[in-house]
Design an enzyme around this catalytic site. Structure first.
Site, PDB file in Angstrom:
ATOM      1  N   LYS A 176      -9.297  44.362  53.616  1.00 13.10           N
ATOM      2  CA  LYS A 176      -7.826  44.373  53.490  1.00 13.10           C
ATOM      3  C   LYS A 176      -7.236  43.314  54.434  1.00 13.10           C
ATOM      4  CE  LYS A 176      -8.256  48.187  51.039  1.00 13.10           C
ATOM      5  NZ  LYS A 176      -7.781  48.614  49.770  1.00 13.10           N
TER       6      LYS A 176
HETATM    7  C1  LIG Z   1      -8.033  50.111  49.431  1.00 13.73           C
HETATM    8  C2  LIG Z   1      -6.924  50.871  48.823  1.00 13.73           C
HETATM    9  C3  LIG Z   1      -6.720  52.237  49.095  1.00 13.73           C
HETATM   10  C4  LIG Z   1      -7.691  53.084  49.851  1.00 13.73           C
HETATM   11  O1  LIG Z   1      -8.068  52.662  51.094  1.00 13.73           O
HETATM   12  P1  LIG Z   1      -9.452  53.141  51.746  1.00 13.73           P
HETATM   13  O2  LIG Z   1      -9.279  52.820  53.180  1.00 13.73           O
HETATM   14  O3  LIG Z   1     -10.546  52.372  51.094  1.00 13.73           O
HETATM   15  O4  LIG Z   1      -9.583  54.612  51.515  1.00 13.73           O
HETATM   16  C5  LIG Z   1      -5.613  52.856  48.547  1.00 13.73           C
HETATM   17  N1  LIG Z   1      -4.754  52.186  47.773  1.00 13.73           N
HETATM   18  C6  LIG Z   1      -4.932  50.888  47.467  1.00 13.73           C
HETATM   19  C7  LIG Z   1      -3.920  50.201  46.611  1.00 13.73           C
HETATM   20  C8  LIG Z   1      -6.025  50.174  47.976  1.00 13.73           C
HETATM   21  O5  LIG Z   1      -6.192  48.892  47.664  1.00 13.73           O
END
Ligand SMILES: *Cc1c(COP(=O)(O)O)cnc(C)c1O
Length: 374
Positions: free
Chosen positions: A191
């Site tokens: 991210k």
């Molecule tokens: C990555 C993501 C999540 C979840 O995050 P995690 O830390 O992997 O549980 C939720 N919503 C969106 C839009 C994402 O891209």
């Protein structure tokens, strides 16, 4: 060439990260150590919210809020179909029903008109109570809160911003993760702001909600450690991850976000005459979690992806199947063609390498390979 080069980032920040890890190993407070609270203060200040409650991952962050709001069986929660699974999964996990909403082709984000239609459908059927909407800041671009917030208010819906990809984006000068009643982000390594494992956070200005979230993330604890006053989760951010995130947040705000924006502009400058590049409407800015092209057809997407792979250029399809057409959600009865934009995007999108440590040469090589194989 890397799609997302975490190693280049580590090389740039190695000294501070290693030092911070070592400090945690010395003090040994691995759970809820001092770095967790320090990080929460820095994150809340960056985002412009009163409270930040870190947790184990971005999926739990969403679940924590739904639990705090008491969302459960018989409740409708509106979610976009073109997103990562978590956005809908947490609704099902709470025992409520995700109501899928289409997105806009230009921004890939929730279409306020489709939200209104979904609300009208739920009203007509009279089977579910309308409770909340979870707009997603897809690929780093904030959802259209100018139009979504008034709709939510008019229909009594709570707004939970899924800012897992949006951290660092802005709308009308306000930072992502500051919209709605609560917002969440994820520190999954890929991210915009990632740690070295799983991590997440909830943001809110609501004191009561913040207190509930602090309790729910630690087994529903009361004011005494072994008096649990509600059912909760075990969902804390590790001290080590909080220590790793502090220099990463500093680099993100000092130059990484600007670098992402610079590379995105470089891509668009070279490619926008030949292929549909991502739109950033007036008043918005993206943190470029992904830089995503929209091809004319499924066949063209597939052939470009294969040609890029042959040229040594990694690319990814986010997302190949919209959520309303996932096997797990077929029993909800959404037919093929029911959310046409989400379905079309799933067939035609392609994301290019994106991270702050790209170089002119890499961007040039990616663009040359794209232009040669359209
Ligand atoms: C990555 C993501 C999540 C979840 O995050 P995690 O830390 O992997 O549980 C939720 N919503 C969106 C839009 C994402 O891209």
């Amino acid at each position: 060439m890397q799609f997302s080069d975490l190693h280049a980032q580590y090389r740039a920040l190695q000294q501070e990260i290693d030092e911070n890890i070592r400090r945690v190993l010395e003090h040994g407070k691995y759970i809820m150590g001092p770095e967790v609270g320090e990080l929460e203060e820095k994150l809340a200040a960056y985002v412009g919210r009163k409270h930040c409650i870190t947790c184990a991952n971005g999926t739990d962050a969403l679940s924590l809020v739904l639990m705090a709001w008491g969302i459960g069986p018989g409740d409708a929660v509106f979610v976009p179909s073109f997103t990562f699974m978590s956005t809908a999964e947490v609704v099902s996990l709470a025992g409520a029903e995700p109501v899928f909403v289409d997105v806009e082709e230009d921004t890939f984000n929730m279409d306020p008109e489709s939200l209104l239609e979904a609300i009208a459908r739920v009203d007509r059927e009279g089977r579910l109570r309308k409770r909340a909407v979870i707009p997603v800041d897809l690929f780093g671009l904030p959802a259209d809160y100018r139009r979504i917030l008034p709709i939510a208010e008019a229909h009594g819906l709570k707004v939970l911003e899924d800012g897992a990809q949006g951290f660092g984006g802005t709308l009308d000068g306000k930072t992502a993760c500051a919209f709605g009643d609560a917002s969440t982000t994820s520190f999954f390594p890929a991210k915009p702001l990632g740690c070295y494992g799983d991590g997440g956070a909830v943001f809110t200005d609501d004191d009561t909600l913040a207190g509930l979230l602090q309790s729910i993330r630690i087994h529903g604890k009361g004011s005494e450690k072994y008096d649990n006053v509600r059912v909760g989760l075990n969902s804390r951010l590790d001290t080590l991850q909080a220590a790793i995130l502090q220099p990463k947040l500093a680099a993100f705000s000092a130059y990484e976000l600007a670098a992402r924006q610079k590379w995105a502009e470089a891509y668009s400058e070279r490619l926008s005459g030949a292929v549909k590049t991502p739109a950033v409407p007036e008043g918005f800015s993206s943190s470029w979690a992904q830089y995503t092209l929209l091809l004319e057809s499924h066949a063209k997407r597939e052939s470009l992806k294969a040609a890029l792979a042959a040229a040594g250029v990694p690319s990814m399809v986010y997302y190949p199947r919209p959520l309303h057409r996932q096997t797990v959600y077929l029993p909800l009865g959404y037919e093929a063609g029911s959310l046409p934009v989400s379905e079309r995007l799933a067939e035609r999108v392609l994301s290019l390498p994106m991270h702050p440590y790209l170089t002119e040469e890499t961007v040039e090589a990616v663009c040359a390979a794209v232009l040669k194989n359209l």
